[in-house]
Design an enzyme around this catalytic site. Sequence first.
Site, PDB file in Angstrom:
ATOM      1  N   SER A 306       0.796  -1.237   0.000  1.00  0.00           N
ATOM      2  CA  SER A 306       0.000   0.000   0.000  1.00  0.00           C
ATOM      3  C   SER A 306       0.825   1.282   0.000  1.00  0.00           C
ATOM      4  O   SER A 306       0.261   2.373  -0.167  1.00  0.00           O
ATOM      5  CB  SER A 306      -0.948   0.000   1.193  1.00  0.00           C
ATOM      6  OG  SER A 306      -1.911  -1.024   1.057  1.00  0.00           O
ATOM      7  N   ILE A 307       2.124   1.192   0.184  1.00  0.00           N
ATOM      8  CA  ILE A 307       2.971   2.388   0.018  1.00  0.00           C
ATOM      9  C   ILE A 307       2.729   2.995  -1.362  1.00  0.00           C
ATOM     10  O   ILE A 307       2.715   4.218  -1.541  1.00  0.00           O
ATOM     11  CB  ILE A 307       4.465   2.012   0.166  1.00  0.00           C
ATOM     12  CG1 ILE A 307       4.780   1.591   1.603  1.00  0.00           C
ATOM     13  CG2 ILE A 307       5.362   3.162  -0.268  1.00  0.00           C
ATOM     14  CD1 ILE A 307       4.811   2.704   2.605  1.00  0.00           C
TER      15      ILE A 307
END
Length: 586
Positions: A306-307
């Site tokens: 999710s970065i």
Amino acid sequence: MQRKRVILFVSVMMVILSILIVRLAQIQLFETKHFTNRDINLISQSVAQRSKEIAIDAERGNLLDRDGKQLTVAYKTVLILFPFLKDIEWDVSSVAEILKVDNSQLRQKVQAIKDPIVYGEREPFILSNEQMEEINQLEIPGVFAVRKSYPIYERPAEQLLGIANRDFLLTKRYPNKHLSNITRLGATGMEKSFDELLSGEGETKLIYHVDGKGRPLFGSNVKYVHPANPFYPLNIRTTLDFEWQQLMEMLVDKNEVTKGGMVLIDIEDNSVVAMVSRPKVNPVNPFAHGEEGTNNFMVQNQVLGSIFKTVIAAAAIDYGLDAKSRMFDCNRSINGEIDENYQYGMLNFKDSFAKSCNYTFATVGKELMSIEPLVVDSYANKLGLSIKVGWQGDFYHLKGFQQLADEEQGQVFSDPRNRKDTNLIALTSIGQLDVRSTPLAVANMMATIARGGEKQMVRVASQLEYKNGTKVKSFQSKKIVGKNIKPYTAISLQKLLLEVVNHDLGTGRQLQNLPYQVAGKSGTGETGKKVNGQQLENKWFAGYFPYDNPRYALVTVRLDAKSTDPSPLSLFADIVKEIHRLDHST
């Protein structure tokens, strides 16, 4: 018959003699410096047979921290003893008195040696400056107090600084330099990147010539041999802070990070202050098969998870897909089906980012790709995730020099055809499938956002210095060529990153009560690896602080972690607390 035998014998002898002459010419004339495929220097070997010597400085440059502290080579004041002392009368009592040891102990040591040695058992006997002066004032042949160089093997930031080891292919790498067979060459890390600059012009040594029985050939005269240029070898001043680096390593180990690490960037000059990679280097055999310690995982590509939603968010802001009134059904997975594991309800874009809702970003990613097929690639480039971010360019006499030669370049789509498959686009939009980048690039993305959108190269070295400390040339801060995100986009991302921490639903809410206000993004990347049937993950938190006056960008990451392993938030929090303490200590 007799005549034929004579002719045959003479012919054979002529052939043998010819072979011997050719071999002699090969040894004496043609291959004196590069004999056989082992590249043996016959001249230096013949000199070595007729001499006894001890190197006191290997003449390889040092890597220094930002305040000039030696990181790779240490200098110790030691006593050198030569074996011919056993055959002459010398003032052993005066030397013993200065050293505060027994006369007999010193005599026994000399009687046992065949080559020059550093006095001491397993460790060298370290002299004070006063002891060095007193011993040398005695002017005893074969007794010398000198400053001798020693490689530092237990060094901080060991993967970043790298390893230098002996290499018998010296002459092939540097044919124009007169280097001995014990000269070390950079094999990994900065030792490898800066090898040509760190390699000196030869050793400093003490030497004397011997006869066939090892006795002094010209009496007890010992020569001091050193390179002609006193300004070399060159040293490299890194951007690391020794104290901070040691502290970060302690915190990483305290949090039991067995694989992974951290990167800390000073946003003002975009330089690495500390970098830790685990596992540690194996001190016995660092390059053994299966050993991961020599890998600097902070400059190697990893699955982001999710970065990467930060990239999708930047594009969504510019394309107007982040309207406050727009709601997303975060009870659903990326394929639109009900998600039995995560039921977040209806969330707008801001809350979706804070809670890291996969459905929102899969949906927005597909919408973006339907508008512009290369939009995700473009924004990954603007934020520096798909490129090398380490300092590179022409420097000194080197073209296209890279401070981080081992740094890997990130990627978004490994196969262009994946841009046409909506399911694969959805996976890409949440940082899975082919998405890869380095922790260094992730830290630099946070620094870029905190700075207002301008990408800069990351420095791990600030300048090149002569041996005496005089600056030769600086590594100036440089922008990364290419398009940047707009200032408005950067400000909008700053607010989203703050919500990750401040929002009650935020995945970084554990960081709310730190002495510095933090903005950042969490991530969990599925690696595709399994241990005992359990999926391994990369667990991330990347951010910057203080929020109102950004000074530091920080990434903490656990690689190949089990789902039951702690998140990297606790390590991130510990580092922020310690940096606040260091900033406010007197």
